[in-house]
Scaffold this active site. Structure first.
Site: not given
Length: 347
Positions: A11, A133-135, A158, A162, A197, A214
């Site tokens: 992506f 990533t911000d994670e 994950y 990262k 996603k 959700v």
């Protein structure tokens, strides 16, 4: 300029490949393993471009990497390849360690050796941009933002993988002087996103009349960044970023997950009405994800001031364009959706 992009059929990677090949006019080599989330259709608009080349390969294959670097002779490497889906990391973390940690190490080693072999001018010009990533920073409460100096506190396999890869890249710069930069981005959305996603999953399920799952209350908050704005930011980092620095990239568009799902439903109600009523009727709350972080938000002052980058799209305009793209490319969405397992939206 010649750029090697890893994971260029994914992506974010495909958005980078499309921008560098067309808008920037670079020669681009796309190295992608073509795992479940990578598909050649994401770069179909550039396959006939003489500046574009595709190589199917694994960043964990040292010998193949060495041969490719020697043959292509890149001026820069954009390292986008990664396993990224939190749910999959919870049920099968091993591949995340193999790809995100060991794969990044192998790529770093081979790129470092290649960089050392370059002449003075080429060596000074070379750049390695690591996309993260911000994670990696963990979770925020109701207020505050992550800065480039925020403490790393990953909460999922994950994000831990990262975080490890970020640390490796920084170590290669600090120890060996390797000309690397790190970026940490917020949640991306846009065309060609794999439908595990949140946004493409909601679109795909809504159009097929399936439940819109959700997690929990849906009150978790994310900052949303259009993938083409992200690609433009990465290009700015490649061209103007300071070696050894990290840059946060965000869309300044915080939304609760449930609000994003409702916005998708409202857009579909307007653009592709459901005969039986609003798509919101399909929203289904499911058991929350293990260790689900409450909120992410990044401060983007550094990249704005130093590199002059800010997002060009509002979330509303970007989402509208994204919905239009998926409605106009339902065959692509159905093809890709056929490769995935049904799951809940990640946010």
């Amino acid at each position: 300029m010649k750029v090697l992009v890893t994971g260029g059929c994914g992506f974010i990677g495909s958005a980078v490949v499309r921008l560098l090949t067309t808008d920037a006019g670079y020669a681009v080599c796309n190295l992608d393993k073509l795992t479940y989330s990578g598909d050649p259709s994401t770069v179909e608009t550039v396959v006939s471009n003489p500046r574009y080349r595709f190589v199917q390969g694994d960043i964990g294959d040292a010998a193949s990497l060495a041969a490719l670097l020697a043959q292509f002779q890149p001026d820069a490497v954009m390292h986008v390849a990664a396993e990224t889906h939190v749910d999959r990391s919870i049920t099968g973390p091993r591949v995340f360690i193999e790809t995100n940690v060991v794969g990044t190490y192998t790529l770093l080693e081979q790129c470092h050796r290649y960089w050392q072999s370059l002449s003075g001018a080429q060596r000074a010009q070379f750049r390695f941009v690591h996309v993260s990533t911000d994670e990696v920073f963990g979770a925020l409460g109701e207020s505050g933002e992550f800065s480039e100096h925020s403490r790393y506190q990953p909460n999922s396999p994950y994000s831990a993988s990262k975080a490890a890869s970020d640390h490796l890249v920084r170590a290669w710069h600090s120890t060996y002087g390797f000309p690397a930069l790190v970026t940490n981005c917020s949640n991306n959305y846009g065309p060609y996103q794999y439908p595990e996603k949140l946004i493409p999953l909601m679109v795909q399920n809504a159009l097929s009349g399936q439940p819109l799952p959700v997690y929990g209350s849906g009150l978790q908050i994310r900052d949303w960044l259009h993938v083409e704005d992200h690609a433009a930011a990465l290009h700015a980092v490649l061209c103007r970023g300071r070696v050894g620095e990290s840059y946060n990239i965000g869309g300044s568009a915080e939304r609760r997950n449930i609000d994003v799902v409702q916005a998708v439903c409202a857009a579909l109600d307007a653009k592709a009405p459901r005969p039986s009523g609003s798509y919101e009727a399909l929203i289904t709350h499911v058991t929350d994800r293990l260790g689900h972080d409450f909120r992410y938000a990044v401060c983007t002052d550094k990249i704005a001031v130093e590199l002059g980058w800010t997002p060009s799209r509002s979330f509303e305009s970007g989402l509208s364009d994204t919905i239009d793209w998926y409605l106009g490319n339902q065959r692509w969405l159905e093809h890709i959706a056929g490769k995935r397992e049904q799951g809940a939206g990640t946010g």
